[in-house]
Design a protein around this motif. Sequence first.
Motif, PDB file in Angstrom:
ATOM      1  N   UNK A 174      32.475  42.112  23.471  1.00  0.00           N
ATOM      2  CA  UNK A 174      32.489  40.971  22.343  1.00  0.00           C
ATOM      3  C   UNK A 174      33.601  39.819  22.351  1.00  0.00           C
ATOM      4  N   UNK A 175      34.518  40.373  22.870  1.00  0.00           N
ATOM      5  CA  UNK A 175      35.733  39.437  23.072  1.00  0.00           C
ATOM      6  C   UNK A 175      35.626  38.611  24.299  1.00  0.00           C
ATOM      7  N   UNK A 176      35.089  39.237  25.329  1.00  0.00           N
ATOM      8  CA  UNK A 176      34.815  38.792  26.582  1.00  0.00           C
ATOM      9  C   UNK A 176      33.635  37.628  26.496  1.00  0.00           C
ATOM     10  N   UNK A 177      32.680  37.977  26.009  1.00  0.00           N
ATOM     11  CA  UNK A 177      31.365  37.134  25.874  1.00  0.00           C
ATOM     12  C   UNK A 177      31.681  35.878  25.022  1.00  0.00           C
ATOM     13  N   UNK A 178      32.567  36.142  23.675  1.00  0.00           N
ATOM     14  CA  UNK A 178      32.922  34.849  22.896  1.00  0.00           C
ATOM     15  C   UNK A 178      33.640  33.894  23.808  1.00  0.00           C
ATOM     16  N   UNK A 179      34.828  34.493  24.512  1.00  0.00           N
ATOM     17  CA  UNK A 179      35.611  33.667  25.414  1.00  0.00           C
ATOM     18  C   UNK A 179      34.513  32.691  26.381  1.00  0.00           C
ATOM     19  N   UNK A 180      33.574  33.413  27.050  1.00  0.00           N
ATOM     20  CA  UNK A 180      32.712  32.668  27.877  1.00  0.00           C
ATOM     21  C   UNK A 180      32.060  31.570  27.358  1.00  0.00           C
ATOM     22  N   UNK A 181      31.484  32.072  26.044  1.00  0.00           N
ATOM     23  CA  UNK A 181      30.878  31.061  25.273  1.00  0.00           C
ATOM     24  C   UNK A 181      31.584  30.010  24.595  1.00  0.00           C
ATOM     25  N   UNK A 182      32.613  30.129  24.233  1.00  0.00           N
ATOM     26  CA  UNK A 182      33.372  29.077  23.708  1.00  0.00           C
ATOM     27  C   UNK A 182      33.959  27.912  24.787  1.00  0.00           C
ATOM     28  N   UNK A 183      34.121  28.465  25.843  1.00  0.00           N
ATOM     29  CA  UNK A 183      34.469  27.741  27.004  1.00  0.00           C
ATOM     30  C   UNK A 183      33.345  27.059  27.623  1.00  0.00           C
ATOM     31  N   UNK A 184      32.094  27.276  27.482  1.00  0.00           N
ATOM     32  CA  UNK A 184      31.400  26.578  28.161  1.00  0.00           C
ATOM     33  C   UNK A 184      30.615  25.461  27.389  1.00  0.00           C
ATOM     34  N   UNK A 185      30.062  24.427  28.405  1.00  0.00           N
ATOM     35  CA  UNK A 185      29.496  23.374  27.741  1.00  0.00           C
ATOM     36  C   UNK A 185      27.877  23.240  28.051  1.00  0.00           C
ATOM     37  N   UNK A 186      27.425  24.537  28.764  1.00  0.00           N
ATOM     38  CA  UNK A 186      26.005  24.594  29.448  1.00  0.00           C
ATOM     39  C   UNK A 186      25.686  26.114  29.131  1.00  0.00           C
ATOM     40  N   UNK A 187      25.050  26.102  28.009  1.00  0.00           N
ATOM     41  CA  UNK A 187      24.311  27.306  27.519  1.00  0.00           C
ATOM     42  C   UNK A 187      22.889  27.234  27.314  1.00  0.00           C
ATOM     43  N   UNK A 188      22.038  28.211  27.264  1.00  0.00           N
ATOM     44  CA  UNK A 188      20.670  28.191  27.011  1.00  0.00           C
ATOM     45  C   UNK A 188      20.561  29.161  26.077  1.00  0.00           C
ATOM     46  N   UNK A 189      19.145  29.162  25.374  1.00  0.00           N
ATOM     47  CA  UNK A 189      19.032  30.113  24.486  1.00  0.00           C
ATOM     48  C   UNK A 189      19.183  29.518  23.151  1.00  0.00           C
ATOM     49  N   UNK A 190      18.539  29.663  22.048  1.00  0.00           N
ATOM     50  CA  UNK A 190      18.812  28.958  20.713  1.00  0.00           C
ATOM     51  C   UNK A 190      20.060  28.977  20.158  1.00  0.00           C
TER      52      UNK A 190
END
Length: 606
Positions: free
Chosen positions: A464-480
């Motif tokens: 969960x920590x790894x996923x959150x880190x990647x999501x919060x750093x990214x400005x290019x995400x797909x999915x709702x």
Amino acid sequence: MKTLLAGNPAVAGWAQAPVSPWSRFGDDEWLLDIRTAGRRADQNRIGWALELPEGAIISETAWRSLHRTAKQFLWSMTVNPPTGRKRLSPASVHSKAVTLKTMIGWMALDGLETFSSIDAGAVERLRTWLPTRPGLKAKSITANTIVNYMLVLKDLYRQRAKLNDAPLVDPLPQETTYEAAGLTPATRGAIPFIPDPIAISLLNAALQWVENHGPTIVRAETVRRQAHEAGLTQGTRRQASDHVRKALRRINLTGPAGEALLGAHAVRHAATRLVEACYIVIAGFVGMRVSEILSIEIGAIESHPIAETGVEQAYLVARLFKTVDQHGGRMERWIAPEPVVKAVELLEQLSAPLRKASGRRELFLVKNTQYGEVVPVTHMHIGWRINDFARHVGVPLHEGEPWAFSTHQFRKTFARFIARKDRSQLLGLAEHFKHASVAMTARGYVGNDFDLRQLIEHENRAETATALERMLLSDRLAGRMGERIAANNARFRGRAGEQVRRDYIEFVLTDTDLRIHACDYGWCVFQRETSRCGGEVGPSEAGRSPAVCLGCANMVIELRHAPYWRDRRSRNLDLLPRANAMTAAVLTEVIEQCDTVLTRIGEKDE
């Protein structure tokens, strides 16, 4: 202190107290009653009659007195430990004795004739000496090891009223044993999980050996053994070898790599590798500790009905040693998928001659080459053999180097797999489990193993920590969910947002029950009320799919998932020219979904 102790009959008679059925605490040779499977014979013995080391600057009398105090200290920790501490088990007595013997060796070189002379300065000198002491195989030792020495020092002080000699002042007054050893989250280290490509390669190779080649190897080994025995009754060992070769040529079997199994050496080599493959299958698909696997005996597979369904489930019965109070371990059951059942059956056949010769019941046995005695396989021995098997089957390199396997890595990898509930290649191997869902695997395999549940929870938090880190750093995400996060995570990005991001992740892990679940095409930030797959406490393996998840408010897709969407797009494009109109419409829709995802995560940028 000595006068007080002399007046206490219980303390005064400590040397006559039994440390095991065969030894007393005052003896110079201890034979300990340790029944954990996989231990070497020398790990059940402690010798105290040691000579002064070269360069020692203390007297012989002081040297003997220090060892006598060490034995008295272990007695006190076994019969009357500090408040709130468990009594030492025989295995812990052994490990602490090893630590004490090393510490006394240092005291002899440092000029400390009594434990009472240890002060803060001596503690600092010990910390400096430990990483550089003679005989170390590596140039340094871990902070975890230094903790063991600091804990012994602290316990010597805590037990001072029960000992003839002990530190008179707290050797660590201002810091904990962990702080004194320099053990921080950064230096603590951890047993790694096996990287996915390495784990997939090794487990797949082991499965091939067990399921496809196991019966052939067992048959060849049976023919070899029977022919050898028959040959010995008719002549010399040389004639027996000729008899074996003739028998193997008649059946004309081939091994896993297509090699001909025509000689005794080839057959025995294949049988040895098959035992290793069986161990890897059990370790990889059940998550048991090495001591539990090495304790498996004949008749270990049991079948029991699942509730009132009428369906029979196979279980593997072995001994659980850690976290239980029963001396010799407690019999426990683990769900056994079909490959594990097959592996145990093969082990029973391969170990039959050794069990017959020794009268033992274990399935992991080996003939000692030095004495010709049949003995149980040890923890260290099976560790070497796993690495031998990996080299033999050509497991790929990791960052240009062979991966160094250890037995506990399989348990860590299994826990990570369960925590991730990943529908990637590892889950493809899990089809052998014959389970309706990975959730059933998680519940059934963990069973009463509280330690494994904790390990799974730890891996789940890490994921969960790894996923959150990647999501919060990214400005290019797909999915709702991904699009919502990308639109609102600017404050978390870059160096300016590093502390804010770290604090937020810690808050999520500590103060919420949010868990992020992986699959090969995205992340599920699971929320039951918005879940389209129908999951109750996590995504439903039966209900989720790429099409379902793309319309779900919980879905996040990032650049790391691009290979899945590229492959999905390519496979549908290949089908499109041969499809009828209705099928073509469906395929076109899927291709457009893939294009949209790849564009939003930046995969299709120039």
